[in-house]
Design an enzyme around this catalytic site. Structure first.
Site, PDB file in Angstrom:
ATOM      1  N   ARG A 267     -35.134 -28.557  12.115  1.00 56.21           N
ATOM      2  CA  ARG A 267     -34.904 -30.013  12.049  1.00 56.21           C
ATOM      3  C   ARG A 267     -35.581 -30.747  13.204  1.00 56.21           C
ATOM      4  NH1 ARG A 267     -30.725 -30.482   8.029  1.00 56.21           N
ATOM      5  NH2 ARG A 267     -29.450 -28.602   8.078  1.00 56.21           N
TER       6      ARG A 267
ATOM      7  N   PRO B 253     -32.191 -37.183  -0.115  1.00 54.50           N
ATOM      8  CA  PRO B 253     -31.346 -36.285  -0.906  1.00 54.50           C
ATOM      9  C   PRO B 253     -29.998 -35.958  -0.261  1.00 54.50           C
ATOM     10  CG  PRO B 253     -33.267 -35.142  -0.022  1.00 54.50           C
ATOM     11  CD  PRO B 253     -33.496 -36.590   0.196  1.00 54.50           C
ATOM     12  N   ASN B 254     -29.003 -35.919  -1.125  1.00 50.83           N
ATOM     13  CA  ASN B 254     -27.633 -35.488  -0.823  1.00 50.83           C
ATOM     14  C   ASN B 254     -26.821 -36.503  -0.028  1.00 50.83           C
ATOM     15  OD1 ASN B 254     -27.812 -32.887  -2.129  1.00 50.83           O
ATOM     16  ND2 ASN B 254     -29.177 -32.306  -0.456  1.00 50.83           N
TER      17      ASN B 254
ATOM     18  N   TYR C 153     -21.319 -35.327   9.326  1.00 49.23           N
ATOM     19  CA  TYR C 153     -21.668 -36.616   8.723  1.00 49.23           C
ATOM     20  C   TYR C 153     -20.489 -37.585   8.621  1.00 49.23           C
ATOM     21  CZ  TYR C 153     -25.636 -33.691   7.500  1.00 49.23           C
ATOM     22  OH  TYR C 153     -26.701 -32.841   7.574  1.00 49.23           O
TER      23      TYR C 153
ATOM     24  N   ARG D  23     -18.330 -33.415   1.989  1.00 49.51           N
ATOM     25  CA  ARG D  23     -18.380 -32.148   2.743  1.00 49.51           C
ATOM     26  C   ARG D  23     -18.936 -32.395   4.134  1.00 49.51           C
ATOM     27  NH1 ARG D  23     -20.968 -28.910  -1.609  1.00 49.51           N
ATOM     28  NH2 ARG D  23     -19.222 -28.301  -2.895  1.00 49.51           N
TER      29      ARG D  23
ATOM     30  N   ALA E  83     -33.191 -34.414   4.241  1.00 40.86           N
ATOM     31  CA  ALA E  83     -33.937 -33.156   4.448  1.00 40.86           C
ATOM     32  C   ALA E  83     -35.447 -33.351   4.366  1.00 40.86           C
ATOM     33  CB  ALA E  83     -33.478 -32.121   3.428  1.00 40.86           C
TER      34      ALA E  83
ATOM     35  N   GLU F 183     -36.274 -45.290  11.518  1.00 44.63           N
ATOM     36  CA  GLU F 183     -35.674 -44.041  11.029  1.00 44.63           C
ATOM     37  C   GLU F 183     -34.225 -43.945  11.507  1.00 44.63           C
ATOM     38  OE1 GLU F 183     -37.421 -40.667  13.026  1.00 44.63           O
ATOM     39  OE2 GLU F 183     -36.891 -39.278  11.397  1.00 44.63           O
TER      40      GLU F 183
ATOM     41  N   SER G 278     -26.446 -37.633  11.920  1.00 51.44           N
ATOM     42  CA  SER G 278     -26.173 -36.594  12.922  1.00 51.44           C
ATOM     43  C   SER G 278     -27.245 -36.629  14.011  1.00 51.44           C
ATOM     44  CB  SER G 278     -26.160 -35.217  12.253  1.00 51.44           C
ATOM     45  OG  SER G 278     -27.452 -34.917  11.720  1.00 51.44           O
TER      46      SER G 278
ATOM     47  N   ASN H  22     -33.559 -43.162   5.975  1.00 51.40           N
ATOM     48  CA  ASN H  22     -33.022 -41.846   6.317  1.00 51.40           C
ATOM     49  C   ASN H  22     -33.542 -40.899   5.244  1.00 51.40           C
ATOM     50  OD1 ASN H  22     -31.672 -39.502   6.822  1.00 51.40           O
ATOM     51  ND2 ASN H  22     -29.646 -40.441   7.043  1.00 51.40           N
TER      52      ASN H  22
ATOM     53  N   HIS I 126     -30.776 -41.219  11.471  1.00 45.50           N
ATOM     54  CA  HIS I 126     -30.076 -39.982  11.113  1.00 45.50           C
ATOM     55  C   HIS I 126     -28.632 -40.099  11.566  1.00 45.50           C
ATOM     56  CE1 HIS I 126     -33.656 -38.112   9.776  1.00 45.50           C
ATOM     57  NE2 HIS I 126     -34.272 -38.499  10.869  1.00 45.50           N
TER      58      HIS I 126
ATOM     59  N   ARG J 119     -29.642 -29.858  16.664  1.00 50.44           N
ATOM     60  CA  ARG J 119     -29.396 -28.957  15.540  1.00 50.44           C
ATOM     61  C   ARG J 119     -30.494 -27.887  15.422  1.00 50.44           C
ATOM     62  NH1 ARG J 119     -27.536 -32.377  10.442  1.00 50.44           N
ATOM     63  NH2 ARG J 119     -27.105 -30.222   9.719  1.00 50.44           N
TER      64      ARG J 119
ATOM     65  N   ASP K  85     -47.097 -40.238   4.579  1.00 51.07           N
ATOM     66  CA  ASP K  85     -48.325 -40.905   4.108  1.00 51.07           C
ATOM     67  C   ASP K  85     -48.006 -42.232   3.420  1.00 51.07           C
ATOM     68  OD1 ASP K  85     -49.935 -38.920   5.103  1.00 51.07           O
ATOM     69  OD2 ASP K  85     -50.271 -37.937   3.174  1.00 51.07           O
TER      70      ASP K  85
ATOM     71  N   HIS L   6     -37.962 -33.440   7.428  1.00 51.94           N
ATOM     72  CA  HIS L   6     -38.541 -32.284   8.108  1.00 51.94           C
ATOM     73  C   HIS L   6     -39.618 -31.578   7.290  1.00 51.94           C
ATOM     74  CE1 HIS L   6     -34.940 -33.215  10.306  1.00 51.94           C
ATOM     75  NE2 HIS L   6     -34.170 -32.840   9.295  1.00 51.94           N
TER      76      HIS L   6
HETATM   77  O1  CA2 Z   1     -28.271 -36.642  10.012  1.00 52.31           O
HETATM   78  C1  CA2 Z   1     -28.855 -37.096   9.027  1.00 52.31           C
HETATM   79  O2  CA2 Z   1     -28.708 -38.258   8.631  1.00 52.31           O
HETATM   80  C2  CA2 Z   1     -29.755 -36.188   8.203  1.00 52.31           C
HETATM   81  O3  CA2 Z   1     -30.868 -36.968   7.759  1.00 52.31           O
HETATM   82  C3  CA2 Z   1     -28.930 -35.705   7.030  1.00 52.31           C
HETATM   83  C4  CA2 Z   1     -29.639 -34.692   6.145  1.00 52.31           C
HETATM   84  C5  CA2 Z   1     -30.230 -33.566   6.986  1.00 52.31           C
HETATM   85  O4  CA2 Z   1     -31.002 -32.706   6.150  1.00 52.31           O
HETATM   86  C6  CA2 Z   1     -31.095 -34.099   8.110  1.00 52.31           C
HETATM   87  O5  CA2 Z   1     -31.568 -33.004   8.867  1.00 52.31           O
HETATM   88  C7  CA2 Z   1     -30.307 -35.029   9.002  1.00 52.31           C
HETATM   89  C8  CA2 Z   1     -28.664 -34.101   5.119  1.00 52.31           C
HETATM   90  C9  CA2 Z   1     -28.016 -35.115   4.250  1.00 52.31           C
HETATM   91  C10 CA2 Z   1     -26.979 -34.429   3.423  1.00 52.31           C
HETATM   92  O6  CA2 Z   1     -25.801 -35.173   3.500  1.00 52.31           O
HETATM   93  C11 CA2 Z   1     -24.651 -34.570   3.102  1.00 52.31           C
HETATM   94  C12 CA2 Z   1     -23.510 -35.306   3.262  1.00 52.31           C
HETATM   95  C13 CA2 Z   1     -22.304 -34.764   2.916  1.00 52.31           C
HETATM   96  C14 CA2 Z   1     -22.228 -33.507   2.366  1.00 52.31           C
HETATM   97  C15 CA2 Z   1     -23.373 -32.770   2.207  1.00 52.31           C
HETATM   98  C16 CA2 Z   1     -24.600 -33.309   2.564  1.00 52.31           C
END
Ligand code: CA2
Length: 146
Positions: free
Chosen positions: A110, A9-10, A22, A17, A76, A97, A101, A73, A99, A106, A86, A79
């Site tokens: 996380r 997601p996202n 990121y 943002r 969210a 995997e 960031s 990846n 990530h 963090r 599964d 976590h």
């Molecule tokens: O660091 C990563 O790749 C994460 O998987 C990114 C997730 C975060 O929940 C993980 O803890 C670490 C969040 C992805 C959201 O990506 C965005 C990118 C730009 C703007 C807003 C969200």
């Protein structure tokens, strides 16, 4: 060799943002990087992004017999999702995997990765380059297994 690249997601909002976390490159740039890496390495690939946990689980289930390995990846859902863990365990395809960031630096929430417990390796904190590293690692891993 055929690999599935799965994004949670996202991640479609990349570049929109939180550039401090990121980076400034968008999802199209990530797609281009993954496509170029796979083309160079002679790997066939499909990249899927979903904001829905069930779609990610369905996609992992459907990978069996179609893909040799997975780069994931889970964003969210990393976590929170025992369902994704599964599914990865059920298909038992080698998974790596990624990530963008450095999640180890963090928030406390996380610090657990469910999906990571079914993965042979994790790359974090390398930005989009982490996807390239993950693909290269998966290729080596699959070649060693053959
Ligand atoms: O660091 C990563 O790749 C994460 O998987 C990114 C997730 C975060 O929940 C993980 O803890 C670490 C969040 C992805 C959201 O990506 C965005 C990118 C730009 C703007 C807003 C969200």
């Amino acid at each position: 060799m055929t690999v599935l690249i799965l994004n949670g997601p996202n991640l479609n909002l990349l570049g929109v943002r939180e550039p401090e976390l990121y980076g400034r490159q968008d999802y199209a740039a990530l797609t281009a990087l993954v496509e170029e890496t796979c083309r160079t390495e002679g790997i066939e690939m499909e990249m899927v992004q979903s904001n829905h946990e069930g779609v990610l689980v369905d996609t992992i289930q459907q990978a069996l017999g179609r893909f040799d390995g997975i780069v994931i990846n889970p964003a969210a859902y990393t976590h929170t999702s025992v369902a994704i863990l599964d599914a990865l365990k059920a298909v038992a395809l080698p998974a790596v995997e990624v990530h963008i960031s450095d999640v180890s630096q963090r928030e406390a929430f996380r610090q657990i990765s469910y999906a990571g417990q079914a993965c042979v390796k994790t790359f974090m904190g390398l930005g989009l380059e982490g996807y390239r590293q993950a693909i290269l690692y998966l290729k080596e891993y699959l070649n060693e297994k053959r």
